[in-house]
Design an enzyme around this catalytic site. Structure first.
Site, PDB file in Angstrom:
ATOM      1  N   SER A 143      33.512  90.569 -79.448  1.00 58.34           N
ATOM      2  CA  SER A 143      33.343  91.965 -79.027  1.00 58.34           C
ATOM      3  C   SER A 143      32.659  92.740 -80.144  1.00 58.34           C
ATOM      4  O   SER A 143      32.596  92.271 -81.286  1.00 58.34           O
ATOM      5  CB  SER A 143      34.725  92.577 -78.773  1.00 58.34           C
ATOM      6  OG  SER A 143      34.651  93.959 -78.544  1.00 58.34           O
ATOM      7  N   TYR A 156      43.807  94.194 -80.213  1.00 61.57           N
ATOM      8  CA  TYR A 156      42.554  93.707 -79.609  1.00 61.57           C
ATOM      9  C   TYR A 156      41.548  93.332 -80.710  1.00 61.57           C
ATOM     10  O   TYR A 156      40.935  92.255 -80.665  1.00 61.57           O
ATOM     11  CB  TYR A 156      41.974  94.769 -78.670  1.00 61.57           C
ATOM     12  CG  TYR A 156      40.760  94.301 -77.881  1.00 61.57           C
ATOM     13  CD1 TYR A 156      40.899  93.453 -76.785  1.00 61.57           C
ATOM     14  CD2 TYR A 156      39.468  94.694 -78.244  1.00 61.57           C
ATOM     15  CE1 TYR A 156      39.792  93.022 -76.073  1.00 61.57           C
ATOM     16  CE2 TYR A 156      38.354  94.268 -77.525  1.00 61.57           C
ATOM     17  CZ  TYR A 156      38.520  93.439 -76.445  1.00 61.57           C
ATOM     18  OH  TYR A 156      37.418  93.000 -75.736  1.00 61.57           O
TER      19      TYR A 156
HETATM   20  N1  LIG Z   1      33.997  94.967 -70.802  1.00 67.43           N
HETATM   21  C1  LIG Z   1      33.785  95.250 -72.081  1.00 67.43           C
HETATM   22  O1  LIG Z   1      33.454  96.391 -72.443  1.00 67.43           O
HETATM   23  C2  LIG Z   1      33.921  94.153 -73.109  1.00 67.43           C
HETATM   24  C3  LIG Z   1      33.466  94.428 -74.402  1.00 67.43           C
HETATM   25  C4  LIG Z   1      33.594  93.455 -75.374  1.00 67.43           C
HETATM   26  C5  LIG Z   1      34.149  92.232 -75.073  1.00 67.43           C
HETATM   27  N2  LIG Z   1      34.595  91.981 -73.806  1.00 67.43           N
HETATM   28  C6  LIG Z   1      35.186  90.668 -73.550  1.00 67.43           C
HETATM   29  O2  LIG Z   1      34.504  90.058 -72.474  1.00 67.43           O
HETATM   30  C7  LIG Z   1      35.367  89.119 -71.841  1.00 67.43           C
HETATM   31  C8  LIG Z   1      35.316  89.341 -70.339  1.00 67.43           C
HETATM   32  O3  LIG Z   1      35.875  90.609 -70.050  1.00 67.43           O
HETATM   33  P1  LIG Z   1      35.393  91.549 -68.848  1.00 67.43           P
HETATM   34  O4  LIG Z   1      34.966  92.814 -69.447  1.00 67.43           O
HETATM   35  O5  LIG Z   1      34.481  90.809 -67.956  1.00 67.43           O
HETATM   36  O6  LIG Z   1      36.823  91.827 -68.179  1.00 67.43           O
HETATM   37  P2  LIG Z   1      37.367  91.641 -66.691  1.00 67.43           P
HETATM   38  O7  LIG Z   1      38.747  92.194 -66.716  1.00 67.43           O
HETATM   39  O8  LIG Z   1      36.406  92.189 -65.703  1.00 67.43           O
HETATM   40  O9  LIG Z   1      37.400  90.049 -66.531  1.00 67.43           O
HETATM   41  C9  LIG Z   1      38.266  89.256 -67.304  1.00 67.43           C
HETATM   42  C10 LIG Z   1      38.726  88.070 -66.458  1.00 67.43           C
HETATM   43  O10 LIG Z   1      39.592  87.248 -67.276  1.00 67.43           O
HETATM   44  C11 LIG Z   1      40.695  86.854 -66.474  1.00 67.43           C
HETATM   45  N3  LIG Z   1      41.851  86.569 -67.316  1.00 67.43           N
HETATM   46  C12 LIG Z   1      42.566  87.449 -68.068  1.00 67.43           C
HETATM   47  N4  LIG Z   1      43.603  86.819 -68.638  1.00 67.43           N
HETATM   48  C13 LIG Z   1      43.541  85.526 -68.232  1.00 67.43           C
HETATM   49  C14 LIG Z   1      44.355  84.375 -68.477  1.00 67.43           C
HETATM   50  N5  LIG Z   1      45.466  84.444 -69.241  1.00 67.43           N
HETATM   51  N6  LIG Z   1      43.972  83.199 -67.938  1.00 67.43           N
HETATM   52  C15 LIG Z   1      42.876  83.115 -67.122  1.00 67.43           C
HETATM   53  N7  LIG Z   1      42.093  84.168 -66.834  1.00 67.43           N
HETATM   54  C16 LIG Z   1      42.423  85.361 -67.393  1.00 67.43           C
HETATM   55  C17 LIG Z   1      40.964  88.042 -65.562  1.00 67.43           C
HETATM   56  O11 LIG Z   1      41.717  87.665 -64.414  1.00 67.43           O
HETATM   57  C18 LIG Z   1      39.546  88.499 -65.237  1.00 67.43           C
HETATM   58  O12 LIG Z   1      39.049  87.874 -64.077  1.00 67.43           O
HETATM   59  C19 LIG Z   1      36.747  89.344 -72.448  1.00 67.43           C
HETATM   60  O13 LIG Z   1      36.985  88.348 -73.437  1.00 67.43           O
HETATM   61  C20 LIG Z   1      36.639  90.698 -73.109  1.00 67.43           C
HETATM   62  O14 LIG Z   1      37.539  90.866 -74.182  1.00 67.43           O
HETATM   63  C21 LIG Z   1      34.484  92.919 -72.819  1.00 67.43           C
END
Ligand SMILES: NC(=O)c1ccc[n+]([C@@H]2O[C@H](COP(=O)([O-])OP(=O)(O)OC[C@H]3O[C@@H](n4cnc5c(N)ncnc54)[C@H](O)[C@@H]3O)[C@@H](O)[C@H]2O)c1
Length: 271
Positions: A143, A156
């Site tokens: 991130s 986080y």
């Molecule tokens: N959205 C942002 O702004 C952002 C920024 C930086 C990093 N990220 C990272 O990107 C990645 C994807 O996040 P996103 O934004 O698409 O979020 P999101 O919530 O849309 O998708 C995350 C997915 O991970 C699944 N998940 C969560 N815990 C789980 C578990 N224990 N086992 C299996 N599946 C699980 C959820 O069910 C969901 O489908 C994450 O690692 C997040 O930390 C997101």
């Protein structure tokens, strides 16, 4: 990796957001998708999207934080497909804004289990198979908060700095092999992560202010940037102007950046 055609890709957390977009973008490029999530309903939505594009897709409901589930999952995959070419460690969640003094230790442990150990379990479970391929790729989603530490996001940020440390040290360890190791630092991406955060209810109005002040990248755009970097063998991936500026700030003002980000965050919160 020049082409994704006929390559086998495993994507965790593929039921939503960046994981879902990675699945559809890879499907358009001819890859076979093995997608997992803890949520069976959202996973089947992604499966339908991928199948509509015309790609082969296999779904597995797993919780990335349970080591036995991951070793069993990996054994099943290797038995059925014999190998994989790409591993996307994407599943993750956030707690939302909460100070360290108020955070429950159970929540701190849970986020470490999912965001850090989920990445470690999958990488260890698939590494031998990846090492046998002529070319292979591991992509770990850290991130912007794995580049800069920010207030009220201690758990986080701890997980995302850990993912970066894991990824960068593994990259050196695998330097003389066929496996490339990518660390992805998205800034704000417009996904469900904010609404799914444990403390979202308390932070909903604040989140709306941040979303208004700092425009978020779409998950489709994020997925395209990640795949472009893999095609160009560029193993550090910054997504969005916020991640690019945050990276520069942390490198040029390794201590001073905290004051600048705090002032900016206070300004957004008050206005
Ligand atoms: N959205 C942002 O702004 C952002 C920024 C930086 C990093 N990220 C990272 O990107 C990645 C994807 O996040 P996103 O934004 O698409 O979020 P999101 O919530 O849309 O998708 C995350 C997915 O991970 C699944 N998940 C969560 N815990 C789980 C578990 N224990 N086992 C299996 N599946 C699980 C959820 O069910 C969901 O489908 C994450 O690692 C997040 O930390 C997101």
């Amino acid at each position: 990796m020049k082409s994704f055609k006929n390559k086998i890709a495993v994507i965790t957390g593929a039921g939503s957001g960046i994981g879902q977009a990675l699945a559809t973008e890879l499907a358009k490029k001819g890859a076979t998708l093995i997608i997992s999530d803890k949520n069976a309903d959202t996973l089947s939505v992604t499966e339908n999207l991928v199948q509509k594009i015309g790609a082969d897709c296999y779904t597995y409901v797993v919780d990335v934080s349970v080591e036995k589930e991951i070793t069993d999952f990996a054994s099943k995959i290797i038995k059925k497909f014999h190998h994989i070419d790409l591993l996307f460690n994407n599943a993750g969640f956030a707690l939302g804004k909460i100070s360290l003094k108020d955070v429950k230790m159970d929540d701190f442990r849970k986020i470490m289990d999912v965001n850090v150990y989920g990445v470690v379990y999958h990488t260890k479970a698939f590494l031998n198979s990846l090492l046998e391929r002529p070319e292979a790729v591991i992509v770990n989603i850290s991130s912007l908060f794995g580049l800069v530490g920010v207030a009220d996001q201690v758990p986080y940020c701890t997980t995302k700095f850990a993912v970066r440390g894991f990824t960068e040290s593994l990259r050196m360890e695998l330097m003389d092999t066929n496996v490339e190791v990518y660390c992805v630092h998205p800034g704000g991406i417009n996904t469900n992560i904010y609404k799914n955060a444990i403390h979202y209810e308390k932070n909903a109005s604040l989140d709306a202010k941040f979303q208004k002040a700092l425009e978020r990248t779409s998950p489709e755009q994020a997925a395209k940037v990640i795949l472009k970097h893999i095609e160009q063998k560029d193993e550090k991936v910054l997504i969005g102007i916020d991640a690019i500026l945050g990276d520069r700030l942390a490198r040029t003002m390794p201590v001073g950046y905290s004051k600048i980000i705090k002032r900016m965050s206070d300004y957004i919160t008050k206005n």
